[in-house]
Design an enzyme around this catalytic site. Structure first.
Site, short mmCIF file in Angstrom:
data_model
loop_
_atom_site.label_atom_id
_atom_site.label_comp_id
_atom_site.label_asym_id
_atom_site.label_seq_id
_atom_site.Cartn_x
_atom_site.Cartn_y
_atom_site.Cartn_z
CD GLU A 63 4.66 22.48 -37.82
OE1 GLU A 63 3.88 23.03 -37.03
OE2 GLU A 63 5.34 21.48 -37.54
NE ARG A 117 -4.42 32.43 -33.92
CZ ARG A 117 -3.37 31.73 -33.48
NH1 ARG A 117 -3.06 31.73 -32.21
NH2 ARG A 117 -2.65 31.03 -34.31
CE LYS A 125 -1.18 25.00 -38.69
NZ LYS A 125 0.00 24.96 -39.59
#
Length: 555
Positions: free
Chosen positions: A34, A258, A268
RNA sequence: UGCCCGAUAGUAUAACGGUAGUACGACGGUUUUUGGUACCGUUUGUCUAGGUUCGAAUCCUGGUCGGGCAACCA
């Protein structure tokens, strides 16, 4: 020669699929960021996985920006993401955007409405949340759930036409309000946002949710293996449900864990906070775990790819030791970085038996690790040198192989010297060291027969240049700041940046950006982007391993 | 209290019913004109209780622990 390595679970799945003729053996992955922040080392893991696995199986990888939420997304991020992927060394087959599919997605929604599988809900966000129930109690249907297909079609068209304000209505899938999986309790498909989109501008005021965009985008592109992280596991039934009911290409979703690294944060949202609150100097601050931060710090693409290879792919939560990342960059830089000399904490040395005013040029290899050599540079040598303050001890312990009263050591690429005397100021600080050198001990033509254990670095005082040196330490004081009590920012290491002025050998004035330098015995450094010919600035990428420091700790 | 995922040395990751291995770290050593590099060696592990089996890290059941799920975020 590639070494034998066992397959990770995703490679096993793909090899299985190929063996069974699934999609005729075609492999197409995608990397779907994104554009609402900069990429970090965790994304690098995903990039290496998605691009790497496609390469390995003769497939391709699309870059698809998942831009369904205009309020957080920006072209600045699009550009940085593309730059980072290229820098890492990967090429995407196609550059795509979820927003490319807005028309198609709208039609998909209409299809579901016509099938009686979607409805427009007039409830507020709070009402919808309340009606969803809890994990242990089923949700409850409202009056809108039983609207006619015709009415839904009209209302949805009105939503698109801009007849309603933000939040007034949503389009929902008609699924199962009693599902034990909360994501299946009539999830939202579209919401109204009168917001400017970085690509579609003001063409739309309704935007699809992730769940109604991602899988369909995969299907439109005929992605064979849609690899994402663990938190999307509960979304998978929904992913499949939309694809089934839309009767589109059956992309399959697979999840992996992850990568997290200790002493930093990897979300983020948190990284954005550090940037916005000026706790670091931008997304590319060399202390940041962002790709751009690591790049500015002096990490190489190869070192990051090797790191991603070494940490492996699995499905369990993990917290990787920062030392592995450091190992990977040292490993690469050891083979490529040019050796230079810089004195970070100087003390003056006078070679009393070296002729005053005399200068000789000595040769120093650029990199002794390179087979056949990697060239060399000239080093001016003179009577007065800067050496590292810590390389002299007034009362050295027995295992100290450097300078102290009566001790001998070699000056790198130069002569062996013996410490004869030293000078102190009024406060008792050593200000000068007096040595004598052995002319026949010159590097490369040593006939002195003297054996010394230590070698130290130096810079000729009359020839020295100065440079700003930025030393970095871990950004956080605790291993897992996100898992501590209170706000993660309480655990910031406020000493993570130290700025010093160093004396550097003259050749370093020609230092290039993008090349690694090893300041002998001090670590790997690179030219910072703030550097100029008037004001040289070096970042310390990583220290060298320091066996002596460990020895000192034990004493 | 529901559903889902997971658990192998300090960390990460292999072993796919048949000798628990690799890398990083730590520790010790050899080499060295970087106390770097390289090389050699040592150390530490299958969450737990049952079951299936000649044989279980692996298959089954219960438990424990960790993580995720109730954003008009992705």
């Amino acid at each position: 020669m590639s070494e034998e390595r066992s397959l990770n679970f995703l490679e096993e799945i793909i090899e299985n699929d190929i063996a069974n003729g699934v999609n005729n053996g075609r492999v197409l992955t995608r990397f779907p960021p994104e554009p609402n922040g900069y990429l970090h080392i965790g994304h690098a893991k995903s990039i290496c996985l998605n691009f790497g696995i496609a390469q390995k199986y003769n497939g391709k990888t699309n870059l698809r920006f998942d831009d369904t939420n205009p309020v957080t997304e920006d072209t600045e991020y699009v550009e940085s993401i593309k730059e980072d992927i290229k820098w890492l060394g990967f090429e995407w087959a196609e550059e795509l955007y979820s927003s490319d599919y807005f028309d198609q997605l709208y039609e998909f929604a209409v299809t579901l409405i016509k099938k009686g599988l979607a409805y427009v809900d007039d409830s507020s966000a709070e009402e919808i949340a309340a009606q969803k129930g809890t994990p242990t109690e089923p949700g409850t249907p409202n009056q809108y759930r039983s609207r006619s297909i015709e009415e839904n079609l009209q209302l949805f068209a009105d939503m698109k036409a801009g007849k309603y304000k933000d939040g007034e209505r949503v389009l929902r899938a008609k699924l199962d309000l009693a599902s034990p999986n909360m994501h299946m309790r009539d999830p939202l498909m579209y919401r109204i946002k009168h917001a400017h989109h970085h690509r579609t501008g003001d063409a739309w005021c309704i935007y699809p949710m992730y769940d109604f965009a991602h899988g369909q985008s995969d299907a439109i592109e005929k992605i064979t293996h849609s690899i994402c992280t663990l938190e999307f596991i509960p979304h998978r039934p929904l992913y499949d449900w939309f694809i089934e009911n839309l009767e589109i290409f059956p992309s399959k979703q697979y999840e992996f864990a992850r990568g997290n690294i200790n002493y930093t944060v990897m979300s983020k949202r948190k990284l954005l906070q550090l940037v916005n609150e000026n706790l670091v100097n931008g997304w590319d601050d060399p202390r940041m775990p962002t790709i751009s931060g690591l790049r500015r710090r002096g990490y190489t693409p190869l070192s990051i790819r090797n790191f991603c290879e070494r940490i492996g792919i699995a499905r369990r939560e993990n917290l990787i030791d920062y030392s592995l990342l450091e190992f990977c960059i040292r490993e690469d830089l050891n083979k490529t970085a040019w050796r230079r000399m810089a004195v970070l904490d100087p003390i003056k040395m006078v070679i009393t038996n070296y002729p005053e005013g005399h200068v000789e040029m000595l040769e120093g290899e650029n990199n002794p690790e390179v087979e056949g050599g990697d060239g060399s540079r000239q080093l001016p040598f003179s009577r007065e040198l800067w050496i590292e303050r810590e390389d002299f001890m007034e009362n050295p312990p027995k295992k100290f192989f450097r300078l102290g009263p009566g001790l001998m050591t070699r000056l790198k690429n130069a002569y062996i010297v013996r410490c004869d005397d030293f000078v102190k100021d009024a406060e008792g600080n050593v200000t000068e060291i007096h040595c004598s050198y052995f002319p026949e001990s010159k590097s490369g033509s040593d006939t002195s027969g003297i054996n010394v254990k230590g070698t130290i670095h130096w810079v000729s005082i009359p020839h020295a240049k100065t440079a700003e040196i930025r030393l970095y330490d871990r950004l956080f004081k605790v291993e897992d700041p996100s898992n501590e009590d209170g706000d993660f920012k309480e655990y910031i290491n406020h000493e993570s940046l130290q700025v010093q002025t160093a004396y550097i050998e003259p050749d370093l004035a020609k230092a290039e950006t993008g090349r690694g330098y090893q300041f002998i015995r001090k670590g790997y450094f690179c030219v910072d982007k703030d550097s100029s010919s008037e004001n040289l600035i070096f970042n310390r990428t990583v220290t060298l391993k320091d066996a002596w420091a460990k020895e000192v700790k034990k004493m």
